[in-house]
Write a protein that holds these residues in place. Structure first.
Motif, PDB file in Angstrom:
ATOM      1  N   TRP A  61     -37.795  40.863 -33.047  1.00 48.39           N
ATOM      2  CA  TRP A  61     -38.652  40.010 -32.226  1.00 48.39           C
ATOM      3  C   TRP A  61     -38.132  39.959 -30.792  1.00 48.39           C
ATOM      4  N   ASP A 108     -44.571  36.234 -38.217  1.00 48.60           N
ATOM      5  CA  ASP A 108     -44.547  35.253 -37.144  1.00 48.60           C
ATOM      6  C   ASP A 108     -45.443  35.708 -35.995  1.00 48.60           C
ATOM      7  N   PHE A 109     -45.615  34.804 -35.029  1.00 48.98           N
ATOM      8  CA  PHE A 109     -46.323  35.184 -33.807  1.00 48.98           C
ATOM      9  C   PHE A 109     -45.515  36.254 -33.078  1.00 48.98           C
ATOM     10  N   TRP A 110     -46.229  37.248 -32.570  1.00 45.44           N
ATOM     11  CA  TRP A 110     -45.583  38.429 -31.994  1.00 45.44           C
ATOM     12  C   TRP A 110     -46.289  38.784 -30.691  1.00 45.44           C
ATOM     13  N   TRP A 140     -49.878  36.067 -27.683  1.00 44.86           N
ATOM     14  CA  TRP A 140     -49.155  35.929 -28.950  1.00 44.86           C
ATOM     15  C   TRP A 140     -50.167  36.155 -30.067  1.00 44.86           C
ATOM     16  N   LEU A 145     -44.095  27.624 -31.469  1.00 43.71           N
ATOM     17  CA  LEU A 145     -44.768  28.421 -32.494  1.00 43.71           C
ATOM     18  C   LEU A 145     -43.904  28.621 -33.732  1.00 43.71           C
ATOM     19  N   LYS A 146     -42.674  28.059 -33.704  1.00 43.15           N
ATOM     20  CA  LYS A 146     -41.751  28.135 -34.841  1.00 43.15           C
ATOM     21  C   LYS A 146     -41.472  29.585 -35.226  1.00 43.15           C
ATOM     22  N   VAL A 147     -41.095  30.362 -34.227  1.00 39.71           N
ATOM     23  CA  VAL A 147     -40.815  31.779 -34.439  1.00 39.71           C
ATOM     24  C   VAL A 147     -39.352  31.947 -34.819  1.00 39.71           C
ATOM     25  N   LYS A 148     -39.086  32.780 -35.802  1.00 40.44           N
ATOM     26  CA  LYS A 148     -37.716  33.128 -36.160  1.00 40.44           C
ATOM     27  C   LYS A 148     -37.238  34.226 -35.215  1.00 40.44           C
ATOM     28  N   ARG A 149     -36.241  33.902 -34.431  1.00 37.54           N
ATOM     29  CA  ARG A 149     -35.803  34.812 -33.365  1.00 37.54           C
ATOM     30  C   ARG A 149     -34.865  35.878 -33.932  1.00 37.54           C
ATOM     31  N   LYS A 185     -50.709  36.878 -34.440  1.00 37.41           N
ATOM     32  CA  LYS A 185     -50.058  36.632 -35.730  1.00 37.41           C
ATOM     33  C   LYS A 185     -50.849  37.284 -36.845  1.00 37.41           C
TER      34      LYS A 185
END
Length: 619
Positions: free
Chosen positions: A346, A295-297, A288, A338-342, A290
């Motif tokens: 993504w 966001d983390f990718w 992951w 990681l509080k990623v916006k899905r 960032k």
């Protein structure tokens, strides 16, 4: 064998070109290019002092680039007097003598003449100061010859030739000026200063024939193109600058080729839709990553340096970026922690990452493919012990590091055979922040409710969320709501039995009324704007339709007129009365039956002549 410093040429090519221009100008004036005229012209046109000009002439004559002769003057004050004359040498004779030379005359590093050291295995020469601390001069070999000493098998040479051919083809389409030898009319003395010519066509042919054994050998040929232009045309010439940019592009492409040959070829050719999912040899670690503002990718680790990591992200455009170790997490960390916006992009990137891991399993096997998702993967960060320790420290210090689960690679288990939790399960688990996590004897993730909560019978029953091989127990969380200033004022008035509801209702009604009016105004303006845009589009359609009909009508009338004109030309017309006649009365003159008795002079006259004649008779 001891290699000594020798002077192969002492004259600067730029000075030689100035002397050539001087001699040509003097010869065009039908004069002998003697010493006096040459020195005076050089001083006037190139600001060259006489002493330096004499020194330059001596160097050029010594290098056999100018022929010095003694001639006898035939006119003026020089008649019958012997004087030296300077000539440009014969081209064929000079090129024949140059072809016998085994080494270049100018330093391959700085492109200047002087005392040079010759390589024992190639044609390149160097100044001693331009070399990087030569230990000795016995059997001296340049850096390019040393780089090619390592033998290469047939398979490696074929694979390298395929990649280099693609590089040269791309560069040839971009640098078209470097594809061929310079024009002889523009640069007639190019061959006087170039020992071994090279251009992009020859370079492409060598790549096609798989001649090169290493990247360094290819780069040496690219540098030869720049060296030739710098020597023959000067460092400030446009072709020299293009050659320098070409060398820089080649260095960048070779660096990418050295990092990963598979990624380089696939990213440039894109032979298939899922080219980014194809496993490389060796494969890349998945992490992951960032960037600032994102966001983390999911990403591949391309290379690892001292304090930075070069990654390439999964997704639509597959961008690359340099990131620090603080912006990297192990791929086994749950995306929910990681509080990623899905978002859609993504999710597409995650699907592409899973496909990459699946293809690695098929190509390398599960045991070998499992290494690409490890934090200490030998294919990525595991190569650098310092970065690996820093990454483990970051993962331990992260507040979300306790909520980590293995990444999902297949339908039921990852490459290690461990339990897999999908994204929805991770979201449910991330909402439970007050529970303490433990691992039971079956290695299942669970949470325990504190004993105080269990003993209370008044509290509602705890919710049990059962995931696939994962059991999470959550307890209800009591929420205490805080009041704002307006609500506190209302509560204080109610306590004092001063309700004030009417005034508040009126204020609310007025605000609602203003809101309705403003919303109606916005809706009305929006509708008017939409109607105006629609009417404008309709007007454009009508206008285009009318113009098309008008053009069609004009075209139809034009065709009809041309058809009538062709038919009229096929008929017989009387030359006297200009009326149509069924057939001429004779072969030579077209006349109708009424005009056949008229005089031949009248018949032979044109209509304009007859009009002028009739006008004179009336007057």
């Amino acid at each position: 064998m001891t290699i000594e410093e020798i002077v192969r040429r002492s004259s600067d090519p730029a000075i030689v070109f100035q002397l050539y221009q001087t001699i040509e100008t003097i010869r065009k004036q039908r004069q002998i290019a003697n010493l006096h005229r040459v020195v005076r012209y050089m001083e006037r046109e190139f600001n060259c002092p006489p002493k330096e000009c004499l020194q330059y002439l001596h160097q050029v004559v010594t290098d056999s680039l100018i022929v010095e002769t003694v001639t006898v003057g035939c006119k003026g004050s020089k008649a019958g007097i012997e004087q030296e004359g300077y000539w440009i040498p014969d081209k064929e004779a000079l090129l024949e003598r140059i072809s016998e030379e085994s080494h270049d005359w100018y330093c391959f590093e700085c492109h200047k003449p002087g005392k040079v050291i010759s390589c024992s295995t190639c044609f390149r020469v160097y100044h001693k100061l331009c070399l990087d601390k030569p230990k000795n001069l016995h059997n001296f070999k340049c850096v390019w010859c040393k780089a090619n000493e390592k033998p290469a098998n047939e398979q490696e040479r074929l694979a390298l030739g395929k990649s280099l051919y693609f590089v040269v083809t791309q560069q040839k389409d971009y640098w078209t000026e470097l594809a061929k030898k310079p024009d002889e009319e523009e640069h007639p003395y190019y061959n006087f200063f170039v020992h071994t010519h090279c251009d992009l066509e020859r370079l492409q042919m060598d790549c096609h024939n798989c001649v090169f054994r290493s990247n360094e050998e290819f780069l040496a040929k690219a540098l030869l193109i720049h060296h030739n232009y710098a020597v023959a045309l000067g460092a400030d010439h446009s072709l020299t600058n293009l050659a320098q940019q070409f060398v820089e592009d080649c260095e960048h492409e070779l660096q990418e080729l050295k990092l990963c040959r598979n990624c380089f070829y696939l990213s440039n050719t894109k032979p298939m839709k899922d080219w980014f999912c194809k496993p490389c040899d060796p494969p890349h670690q998945v992490v992951w990553a960032k960037q600032k503002g994102f966001d983390f990718w999911p990403a591949k680790v391309i290379r690892v340096e001292d304090e930075r990591i070069d990654v390439r992200f999964f997704g639509r455009h597959h961008p690359r970026a340099w990131i620090t170790i603080e912006a990297v997490r192990n791929i086994s960390v749950s995306p929910a922690t990681l509080k990623v916006k899905r978002k859609q992009h993504w999710k597409q990137a995650c699907d592409e990452m899973k496909e990459y891991i699946r293809q690695c399993e098929c190509a390398l096997g599960k045991d070998e493919a499992s290494k690409i998702i490890l934090s200490d993967s030998p294919y990525g960060i595991g190569k650098n012990a310092k970065l690996l320790a820093a990454m483990e420290k970051v993962n331990r210090s992260s507040p979300t590091s306790n909520h980590s689960t293995p990444v999902k690679t297949t339908a039921e288990a990852d490459v290690n055979g461990s339990v897999v939790v999908d994204d929805e399960e991770n979201e449910a688990k991330s909402d439970i922040l007050d529970d303490s996590e433990i691992v039971d004897e079956n290695n299942h993730l669970a949470t325990e409710i504190p004993s105080e909560t269990k003993d209370k019978s008044d509290s509602p029953p705890a919710k049990r969320i059962k995931l696939e091989e994962v059991t999470v127990i959550s307890k209800p969380i009591s929420v205490r709501r805080s009041f704002d200033s307006e609500e506190q004022t209302i509560l204080s008035e109610l306590k004092q039995n001063n309700c004030g509801c009417k005034a508040r209702y009126e204020a609310i009604l007025m605000r609602f009324k203003d809101y309705v009016i403003e919303s109606n105004r916005l809706d009305k303006s929006k509708m008017m704007r939409a109607a105006a845009i629609k009417s404008e589009h309709e007007l454009d359609e009508v206008r285009s339709q009318v113009v098309a009909e008008y053009e069609d009508k004009i075209k139809e009338l034009k065709e009809k007129h041309e058809e009538e004109l062709r038919e009229a030309k096929l008929r017989n017309w009387c030359r006297v009365c200009l009326e149509e006649t069924p057939s001429p009365c004779c072969k030579n003159v077209n006349r109708c039956a009424d005009c056949k008795d008229k005089q031949p002079s009248d018949v032979s006259m044109t209509s304009s002549q007859r009009k002028r004649r009739s006008g004179r008779s009336k007057s």
